[in-house]
Design an enzyme around this catalytic site. Sequence first.
Site, PDB file in Angstrom:
ATOM      1  N   TYR A 143       0.803  -1.319  -0.097  1.00 49.61           N
ATOM      2  CA  TYR A 143       0.201   0.001   0.014  1.00 49.61           C
ATOM      3  C   TYR A 143       0.948   1.271  -0.022  1.00 49.61           C
ATOM      4  O   TYR A 143       0.827   2.178  -0.943  1.00 49.61           O
ATOM      5  CB  TYR A 143      -0.835  -0.055   1.285  1.00 49.61           C
ATOM      6  CG  TYR A 143      -1.758   1.164   1.398  1.00 49.61           C
ATOM      7  CD1 TYR A 143      -3.072   1.270   0.735  1.00 49.61           C
ATOM      8  CD2 TYR A 143      -1.849   2.118   2.340  1.00 49.61           C
ATOM      9  CE1 TYR A 143      -3.672   2.428   0.718  1.00 49.61           C
ATOM     10  CE2 TYR A 143      -2.536   3.104   2.285  1.00 49.61           C
ATOM     11  CZ  TYR A 143      -3.740   3.253   1.541  1.00 49.61           C
ATOM     12  OH  TYR A 143      -4.380   4.317   1.920  1.00 49.61           O
ATOM     13  N   LYS A 147       1.269   3.606  -3.300  1.00 50.85           N
ATOM     14  CA  LYS A 147       0.897   5.030  -3.183  1.00 50.85           C
ATOM     15  C   LYS A 147       2.281   6.072  -3.457  1.00 50.85           C
ATOM     16  O   LYS A 147       2.051   7.091  -4.019  1.00 50.85           O
ATOM     17  CB  LYS A 147       0.309   5.284  -1.826  1.00 50.85           C
ATOM     18  CG  LYS A 147      -1.076   4.873  -1.706  1.00 50.85           C
ATOM     19  CD  LYS A 147      -1.992   5.410  -2.506  1.00 50.85           C
ATOM     20  CE  LYS A 147      -3.434   4.993  -2.179  1.00 50.85           C
ATOM     21  NZ  LYS A 147      -4.321   5.599  -2.855  1.00 50.85           N
ATOM     22  N   ASN A 188     -14.373  -0.909  13.713  1.00 47.37           N
ATOM     23  CA  ASN A 188     -14.246  -1.903  14.876  1.00 47.37           C
ATOM     24  C   ASN A 188     -14.690  -1.472  16.253  1.00 47.37           C
ATOM     25  O   ASN A 188     -15.621  -2.391  16.559  1.00 47.37           O
ATOM     26  CB  ASN A 188     -12.799  -2.196  15.122  1.00 47.37           C
ATOM     27  CG  ASN A 188     -12.202  -3.307  13.814  1.00 47.37           C
ATOM     28  OD1 ASN A 188     -12.986  -3.679  13.054  1.00 47.37           O
ATOM     29  ND2 ASN A 188     -11.014  -4.077  14.135  1.00 47.37           N
ATOM     30  N   THR A 208      -0.716   7.170  18.334  1.00 47.81           N
ATOM     31  CA  THR A 208      -1.443   8.240  17.999  1.00 47.81           C
ATOM     32  C   THR A 208      -1.753   8.008  16.559  1.00 47.81           C
ATOM     33  O   THR A 208      -1.251   7.710  15.685  1.00 47.81           O
ATOM     34  CB  THR A 208      -1.105   9.596  18.514  1.00 47.81           C
ATOM     35  OG1 THR A 208       0.226   9.622  17.568  1.00 47.81           O
ATOM     36  CG2 THR A 208      -0.413   9.450  19.762  1.00 47.81           C
ATOM     37  N   ARG A 209      -3.242   8.777  16.497  1.00 44.51           N
ATOM     38  CA  ARG A 209      -3.734   9.183  15.155  1.00 44.51           C
ATOM     39  C   ARG A 209      -4.647  10.305  15.222  1.00 44.51           C
ATOM     40  O   ARG A 209      -4.811  10.842  16.415  1.00 44.51           O
ATOM     41  CB  ARG A 209      -4.867   8.022  14.596  1.00 44.51           C
ATOM     42  CG  ARG A 209      -4.157   6.522  14.506  1.00 44.51           C
ATOM     43  CD  ARG A 209      -2.957   6.503  13.156  1.00 44.51           C
ATOM     44  NE  ARG A 209      -2.819   5.190  12.945  1.00 44.51           N
ATOM     45  CZ  ARG A 209      -1.585   4.533  13.426  1.00 44.51           C
ATOM     46  NH1 ARG A 209      -0.943   5.248  14.358  1.00 44.51           N
ATOM     47  NH2 ARG A 209      -0.993   3.559  13.155  1.00 44.51           N
TER      48      ARG A 209
HETATM   49  P1  NAD Z   1     -12.733   1.961   0.370  1.00 40.62           P
HETATM   50  O1  NAD Z   1     -12.129   0.672   0.138  1.00 40.62           O
HETATM   51  O2  NAD Z   1     -13.829   2.143   1.032  1.00 40.62           O
HETATM   52  O3  NAD Z   1     -12.805   2.587  -1.312  1.00 40.62           O
HETATM   53  C1  NAD Z   1     -11.734   2.014  -2.233  1.00 40.62           C
HETATM   54  C2  NAD Z   1     -12.921   1.745  -3.747  1.00 40.62           C
HETATM   55  O4  NAD Z   1     -12.028   1.354  -4.727  1.00 40.62           O
HETATM   56  C3  NAD Z   1     -13.703   0.839  -3.172  1.00 40.62           C
HETATM   57  O5  NAD Z   1     -15.201   1.144  -3.840  1.00 40.62           O
HETATM   58  C4  NAD Z   1     -13.306  -0.484  -4.410  1.00 40.62           C
HETATM   59  O6  NAD Z   1     -14.070  -1.183  -4.597  1.00 40.62           O
HETATM   60  C5  NAD Z   1     -12.492   0.328  -5.185  1.00 40.62           C
HETATM   61  N1  NAD Z   1     -11.566  -0.326  -5.916  1.00 40.62           N
HETATM   62  C6  NAD Z   1     -10.354  -1.023  -5.342  1.00 40.62           C
HETATM   63  N2  NAD Z   1      -9.487  -1.640  -6.001  1.00 40.62           N
HETATM   64  C7  NAD Z   1     -10.061  -1.200  -7.331  1.00 40.62           C
HETATM   65  C8  NAD Z   1      -9.608  -1.424  -8.846  1.00 40.62           C
HETATM   66  N3  NAD Z   1      -8.532  -2.048  -9.049  1.00 40.62           N
HETATM   67  N4  NAD Z   1     -10.465  -0.989  -9.874  1.00 40.62           N
HETATM   68  C9  NAD Z   1     -11.581  -0.360  -9.548  1.00 40.62           C
HETATM   69  N5  NAD Z   1     -12.005  -0.021  -8.281  1.00 40.62           N
HETATM   70  C10 NAD Z   1     -11.226  -0.631  -7.208  1.00 40.62           C
HETATM   71  O7  NAD Z   1     -11.486   3.005   0.836  1.00 40.62           O
HETATM   72  P2  NAD Z   1     -11.811   4.416   1.245  1.00 40.62           P
HETATM   73  O8  NAD Z   1     -11.425   4.701   2.520  1.00 40.62           O
HETATM   74  O9  NAD Z   1     -12.704   5.121   0.578  1.00 40.62           O
HETATM   75  O10 NAD Z   1     -10.350   5.168   0.525  1.00 40.62           O
HETATM   76  C11 NAD Z   1     -10.499   5.628  -0.915  1.00 40.62           C
HETATM   77  C12 NAD Z   1      -9.281   6.146  -1.216  1.00 40.62           C
HETATM   78  O11 NAD Z   1      -8.688   7.263  -0.324  1.00 40.62           O
HETATM   79  C13 NAD Z   1      -8.049   5.243  -1.497  1.00 40.62           C
HETATM   80  O12 NAD Z   1      -7.158   5.525  -2.639  1.00 40.62           O
HETATM   81  C14 NAD Z   1      -7.176   5.308  -0.275  1.00 40.62           C
HETATM   82  O13 NAD Z   1      -5.889   4.925  -0.238  1.00 40.62           O
HETATM   83  C15 NAD Z   1      -7.321   6.795  -0.105  1.00 40.62           C
HETATM   84  N6  NAD Z   1      -7.211   6.969   1.579  1.00 40.62           N
HETATM   85  C16 NAD Z   1      -8.054   6.823   2.409  1.00 40.62           C
HETATM   86  C17 NAD Z   1      -8.167   7.011   3.878  1.00 40.62           C
HETATM   87  C18 NAD Z   1      -8.976   6.567   5.029  1.00 40.62           C
HETATM   88  O14 NAD Z   1      -8.838   7.034   5.968  1.00 40.62           O
HETATM   89  N7  NAD Z   1     -10.154   6.251   4.644  1.00 40.62           N
HETATM   90  C19 NAD Z   1      -6.633   7.579   4.210  1.00 40.62           C
HETATM   91  C20 NAD Z   1      -5.910   8.076   3.165  1.00 40.62           C
HETATM   92  C21 NAD Z   1      -6.109   7.769   1.890  1.00 40.62           C
HETATM   93  N1  UDP Z   2      -6.163  -0.560  15.860  1.00 40.73           N
HETATM   94  C1  UDP Z   2      -6.848  -1.049  17.176  1.00 40.73           C
HETATM   95  N2  UDP Z   2      -7.822  -2.125  17.330  1.00 40.73           N
HETATM   96  C2  UDP Z   2      -8.319  -2.361  16.239  1.00 40.73           C
HETATM   97  C3  UDP Z   2      -8.012  -1.786  15.009  1.00 40.73           C
HETATM   98  C4  UDP Z   2      -6.932  -0.842  14.773  1.00 40.73           C
HETATM   99  O1  UDP Z   2      -6.091  -0.910  18.158  1.00 40.73           O
HETATM  100  O2  UDP Z   2      -9.454  -3.269  16.399  1.00 40.73           O
HETATM  101  C5  UDP Z   2      -5.162   0.291  15.995  1.00 40.73           C
HETATM  102  C6  UDP Z   2      -4.173  -0.052  14.886  1.00 40.73           C
HETATM  103  O3  UDP Z   2      -3.081  -0.929  15.439  1.00 40.73           O
HETATM  104  C7  UDP Z   2      -3.536   1.394  14.582  1.00 40.73           C
HETATM  105  C8  UDP Z   2      -4.886   2.262  14.689  1.00 40.73           C
HETATM  106  O4  UDP Z   2      -5.753   1.529  15.589  1.00 40.73           O
HETATM  107  O5  UDP Z   2      -2.537   1.629  15.473  1.00 40.73           O
HETATM  108  C9  UDP Z   2      -5.320   2.654  13.158  1.00 40.73           C
HETATM  109  O6  UDP Z   2      -5.443   1.697  12.669  1.00 40.73           O
HETATM  110  P1  UDP Z   2      -6.369   1.545  11.106  1.00 40.73           P
HETATM  111  O7  UDP Z   2      -6.069   0.222  10.755  1.00 40.73           O
HETATM  112  O8  UDP Z   2      -7.909   2.247  11.463  1.00 40.73           O
HETATM  113  O9  UDP Z   2      -5.758   2.601  10.555  1.00 40.73           O
HETATM  114  P2  UDP Z   2      -3.841   2.961  10.228  1.00 40.73           P
HETATM  115  O10 UDP Z   2      -3.195   1.879  10.999  1.00 40.73           O
HETATM  116  O11 UDP Z   2      -3.907   2.508   8.757  1.00 40.73           O
HETATM  117  O12 UDP Z   2      -3.863   4.315  10.450  1.00 40.73           O
END
Ligand code: NAD
Ligand code: UDP
Length: 308
Positions: A143, A147, A188, A208-209
């Site tokens: 991932y 990216k 979760n 932290t987040r």
């Molecule tokens: P999500 O998994 O809900 O949405 C991703 C969408 O992309 C889904 O609808 C999935 O079916 C589609 N998809 C995946 N692979 C595909 C492919 N090969 N072809 C066509 N469609 C495909 O995730 P999200 O949280 O909505 O994230 C959306 C975007 O934002 C992603 O690019 C993710 O990396 C980015 N992003 C999200 C977060 C977050 O906290 N949610 C943080 C940073 C970046």
């Molecule tokens: N995390 C947790 N319990 C859960 C799911 C996630 O403690 O049931 C923690 C995870 O280890 C991380 C943070 O929460 O430190 C955020 O996790 P998430 O998967 O939401 O996002 P990311 O790690 O990609 O920021």
Amino acid sequence: MRTLVTGGAGFIGSHLSERLLAEGNDVICLDNFFTGSKENIKHLMDNLNFELVRHDIIEPILLEVDRIYHFACPASPIHYQYNPVKTIKTSVMGTINMLGLAKRVKSRIMQASTSEIYGDPKVHPQKEDYWGNVNPIGIRSCYDEGKRVAETLMMDYHRQNNVDIKIVRIFNTYGPRMAFNDGRVVSNFILQALKGENITVYGRGNQTRSFQYVSDLVDGVIRMMDVDDFIGPVNLGNPYEFTIYELASKIIELTGSSSKIIHKSLPEDDPTQRKPFIGLAREKLEWEPVVKLEDGLRQTIEYFDKRL
Ligand code: NAD
Ligand code: UDP
């Protein structure tokens, strides 16, 4: 505008599509439904300005559009680690295909990048000029590195082919329509609290987040797309930082749950801290998040409660 939203049936993509339609744009939602669902967009299906195309972005596609919001990619660790080779193909081949389309039809294209490109950051808070601390061979690399390459591709198509690009680095985002099974911390904890199950804090919970509510993110994304002469990358996130343990306690309080907090092992390469510096977004986009954690959590809890 004729807009294309890749990943439009996902969590963020569905909110973005909704907002683009409300502002009078045409939206083509392109999705392979790996993590997205028709349920997320069913309320948009009757809108004549909305079209849904089932397509996998690792294959090329030809469409006539003015703007591309390139959001397709699984985002939760459980989902992107399910088929890591596919994840990196989605970021690399998918982004090449979308950039090829943008170049051909001369559309503006935005890459949904991520705070994960900073890895386990040694600089805090994270600013756009920080190059990051990413393990290139770990379980999150499919991932994170995918990216990072996507950002490189965006910059090279811009420098070499003059493609009109935008890069947003999105920090943890939450809200209604997060997938039930995606294993991210907010969904979760809320589900566990609502079901009266133990709340699973990974590690001691002192990592932290900084979580932003999805409407704040969508606002920033749209401002970024509309502004001229600024390609980014720009951080979009809420600088309010808290520990995962604090988040668990807050969710127990807001749901009135009797759930107990238990500890499970910390996943490999789990970043210890994360907080965006958003000075650039404030300056260039006049943007900052407005939804307070408690308000956003209440809306999200309500959504999960209804769905349960
Ligand atoms: P999500 O998994 O809900 O949405 C991703 C969408 O992309 C889904 O609808 C999935 O079916 C589609 N998809 C995946 N692979 C595909 C492919 N090969 N072809 C066509 N469609 C495909 O995730 P999200 O949280 O909505 O994230 C959306 C975007 O934002 C992603 O690019 C993710 O990396 C980015 N992003 C999200 C977060 C977050 O906290 N949610 C943080 C940073 C970046
Ligand atoms: N995390 C947790 N319990 C859960 C799911 C996630 O403690 O049931 C923690 C995870 O280890 C991380 C943070 O929460 O430190 C955020 O996790 P998430 O998967 O939401 O996002 P990311 O790690 O990609 O920021």
